[in-house]
Design a protein around this motif. Structure first.
Motif, short mmCIF file in Angstrom:
data_model
loop_
_atom_site.label_atom_id
_atom_site.label_comp_id
_atom_site.label_asym_id
_atom_site.label_seq_id
_atom_site.Cartn_x
_atom_site.Cartn_y
_atom_site.Cartn_z
N PHE A 1 -32.58 -85.50 5.74
CA PHE A 1 -31.17 -85.88 5.72
C PHE A 1 -30.55 -85.56 4.37
O PHE A 1 -29.42 -85.04 4.29
N ILE A 2 -31.26 -85.85 3.27
CA ILE A 2 -30.75 -85.58 1.92
C ILE A 2 -30.53 -84.09 1.71
O ILE A 2 -29.55 -83.67 1.08
N ILE A 3 -31.44 -83.28 2.27
CA ILE A 3 -31.31 -81.82 2.13
C ILE A 3 -30.03 -81.34 2.79
O ILE A 3 -29.34 -80.44 2.27
N TYR A 4 -29.68 -81.91 3.93
CA TYR A 4 -28.45 -81.55 4.62
C TYR A 4 -27.22 -82.14 3.93
O TYR A 4 -26.13 -81.56 3.96
N LEU A 5 -27.39 -83.31 3.33
CA LEU A 5 -26.26 -84.03 2.76
C LEU A 5 -25.66 -83.31 1.56
O LEU A 5 -24.43 -83.28 1.39
N ILE A 6 -26.50 -82.72 0.73
CA ILE A 6 -26.01 -82.06 -0.49
C ILE A 6 -25.04 -80.91 -0.17
O ILE A 6 -23.92 -80.88 -0.69
N PRO A 7 -25.43 -79.95 0.69
CA PRO A 7 -24.45 -78.89 1.01
C PRO A 7 -23.25 -79.40 1.80
O PRO A 7 -22.14 -78.88 1.66
N ALA A 8 -23.46 -80.44 2.64
CA ALA A 8 -22.35 -81.01 3.39
C ALA A 8 -21.33 -81.63 2.43
O ALA A 8 -20.12 -81.44 2.60
N TYR A 9 -21.81 -82.36 1.44
CA TYR A 9 -20.91 -82.98 0.45
C TYR A 9 -20.17 -81.91 -0.33
O TYR A 9 -18.96 -82.03 -0.59
N PHE A 10 -20.87 -80.86 -0.71
CA PHE A 10 -20.24 -79.76 -1.45
C PHE A 10 -19.16 -79.09 -0.61
O PHE A 10 -18.07 -78.79 -1.12
N MET A 11 -19.45 -78.87 0.67
CA MET A 11 -18.50 -78.21 1.55
C MET A 11 -17.24 -79.06 1.75
O MET A 11 -16.11 -78.55 1.64
N VAL A 12 -17.41 -80.36 2.03
CA VAL A 12 -16.26 -81.23 2.26
C VAL A 12 -15.47 -81.42 0.97
O VAL A 12 -14.22 -81.42 0.98
N SER A 13 -16.16 -81.55 -0.16
CA SER A 13 -15.48 -81.71 -1.45
C SER A 13 -14.65 -80.46 -1.78
O SER A 13 -13.53 -80.58 -2.29
N THR A 14 -15.21 -79.29 -1.48
CA THR A 14 -14.48 -78.04 -1.72
C THR A 14 -13.23 -77.96 -0.85
O THR A 14 -12.17 -77.53 -1.31
N PHE A 15 -13.37 -78.40 0.40
CA PHE A 15 -12.22 -78.41 1.30
C PHE A 15 -11.10 -79.28 0.74
O PHE A 15 -9.93 -78.87 0.72
N PHE A 16 -11.43 -80.47 0.26
CA PHE A 16 -10.40 -81.36 -0.28
C PHE A 16 -9.90 -80.89 -1.63
O PHE A 16 -8.75 -81.18 -2.00
N TYR A 17 -10.72 -80.17 -2.37
CA TYR A 17 -10.26 -79.59 -3.64
C TYR A 17 -9.16 -78.57 -3.39
O TYR A 17 -8.18 -78.48 -4.15
N ILE A 18 -9.32 -77.80 -2.29
CA ILE A 18 -8.35 -76.75 -1.98
C ILE A 18 -7.14 -77.31 -1.22
O ILE A 18 -5.99 -76.99 -1.54
N PHE A 19 -7.42 -78.14 -0.21
CA PHE A 19 -6.35 -78.59 0.68
C PHE A 19 -5.98 -80.07 0.51
O PHE A 19 -5.13 -80.58 1.23
N GLY A 20 -6.60 -80.74 -0.45
CA GLY A 20 -6.37 -82.17 -0.62
C GLY A 20 -4.93 -82.52 -0.93
O GLY A 20 -4.46 -83.61 -0.57
N GLN A 21 -4.21 -81.61 -1.59
CA GLN A 21 -2.81 -81.91 -1.93
C GLN A 21 -1.96 -82.10 -0.68
O GLN A 21 -1.04 -82.93 -0.67
N TYR A 22 -2.27 -81.36 0.38
CA TYR A 22 -1.50 -81.51 1.62
C TYR A 22 -1.84 -82.83 2.31
O TYR A 22 -0.98 -83.47 2.91
N TYR A 23 -3.11 -83.22 2.19
CA TYR A 23 -3.54 -84.52 2.73
C TYR A 23 -2.80 -85.64 2.01
O TYR A 23 -2.26 -86.56 2.65
N THR A 24 -2.72 -85.55 0.69
CA THR A 24 -2.04 -86.58 -0.10
C THR A 24 -0.55 -86.62 0.21
O THR A 24 0.03 -87.70 0.41
N LYS A 25 0.09 -85.45 0.26
CA LYS A 25 1.54 -85.39 0.50
C LYS A 25 1.92 -85.98 1.85
O LYS A 25 3.01 -86.53 2.00
N SER A 26 1.02 -85.89 2.83
CA SER A 26 1.34 -86.43 4.16
C SER A 26 1.46 -87.95 4.14
O SER A 26 2.11 -88.54 5.01
N PHE A 27 0.84 -88.59 3.15
CA PHE A 27 0.88 -90.05 3.06
C PHE A 27 2.07 -90.58 2.26
O PHE A 27 2.53 -91.71 2.49
N LEU A 28 2.57 -89.79 1.32
CA LEU A 28 3.52 -90.30 0.33
C LEU A 28 4.77 -90.95 0.91
O LEU A 28 5.16 -92.04 0.46
#
Length: 223
Positions: free
Chosen positions: A2-29
């Motif tokens: 599980f830990i082996i899968y978790l590391i790349p999964a966390y990196f992938m999701v974090s990268t997604f929010f690094y790129i598109f997180g501003q749109y996620y935030t703006k939708s809440f404001l």
């Protein structure tokens, strides 16, 4: 495993929010503005915006506090306005979904279809927590730094003020991570309970999966 899968999964999701997180935030404001003004009617002309400051996305807030609305003895006349400005890190909005979706992607006990269903289950919980997290954080910042203007009877000594103080302390001491783990558990629980029920009722590997996918149990939620 599980830990082996978790590391790349966390990196992938974090990268997604690094790129598109501003749109996620703006939708809440816009909705957060309405919520804060309902909690504190004396906060006037509240504006929330997203800006990049020194390479970090920050939620900026700008509002007026009408002292005549918060002073119970009416010492101030209408028009005695205090301008309040501040900012908080927008990454606070991303912590919860990053934890939940990383765990769902890496979790070995569910099929892809069940993981997608679990992600859908988690969304209302994420929205509900985000609508408490950021408004309370902004209000706590204002109440803590401007208590002399707002009045301690509204901030320090009131029950809502004490609740916000507790909530802020909870969040900055690992509360967001705890809530992320809790929502993840709630999201996957229906599928594991269904698998447990399948074992108890004697469903075999070659029977149709109880999730309704049409696949055999061994090729779906048993994986």
């Amino acid at each position: 495993m599980f830990i082996i899968y978790l590391i790349p999964a966390y990196f992938m999701v974090s990268t997604f929010f690094y790129i598109f997180g501003q749109y996620y935030t703006k939708s809440f404001l816009p909705f957060l503005c309405i919520e804060i003004e309902l909690i504190h009617p004396e906060f006037e002309n509240l504006e929330l915006s997203l800006a990049n400051i020194n390479g970090k996305n920050m939620i900026l807030f700008n509002l007026n506090i009408d002292k005549s609305l918060v002073d119970k003895q009416s010492k101030f006349q209408k028009g005695n306005i205090i301008i309040v400005k501040g900012d908080i890190d927008d990454n606070m909005l991303h912590i919860l979904p990053i934890i939940i979706f990383s765990l769902l992607i890496a979790w070995p006990g569910l099929s892809v279809k069940c993981k997608l269903k679990a992600a859908v289950i988690s969304i209302p919980f994420i929205i509900a927590i985000e609508f408490i997290d950021i408004p309370f954080s902004i209000i706590y910042f204002i109440e803590n730094n401007y208590k002399g203007i707002i009045g301690e009877d509204i901030t320090v000594y009131s029950i809502p003020g004490r609740i916000r103080l507790f909530w802020n302390s909870f969040l900055i001491n690992g509360g967001r991570q705890f809530l992320g783990l809790l929502v993840f558990i709630v999201s996957i629980a229906p599928f594991h309970l269904k698998n447990f029920y399948s074992v108890q009722t004697g469903i075999t590997r070659n029977d149709p999966c109880t999730c309704g996918s049409g696949k055999k149990y061994k090729n779906c939620c048993l994986k």
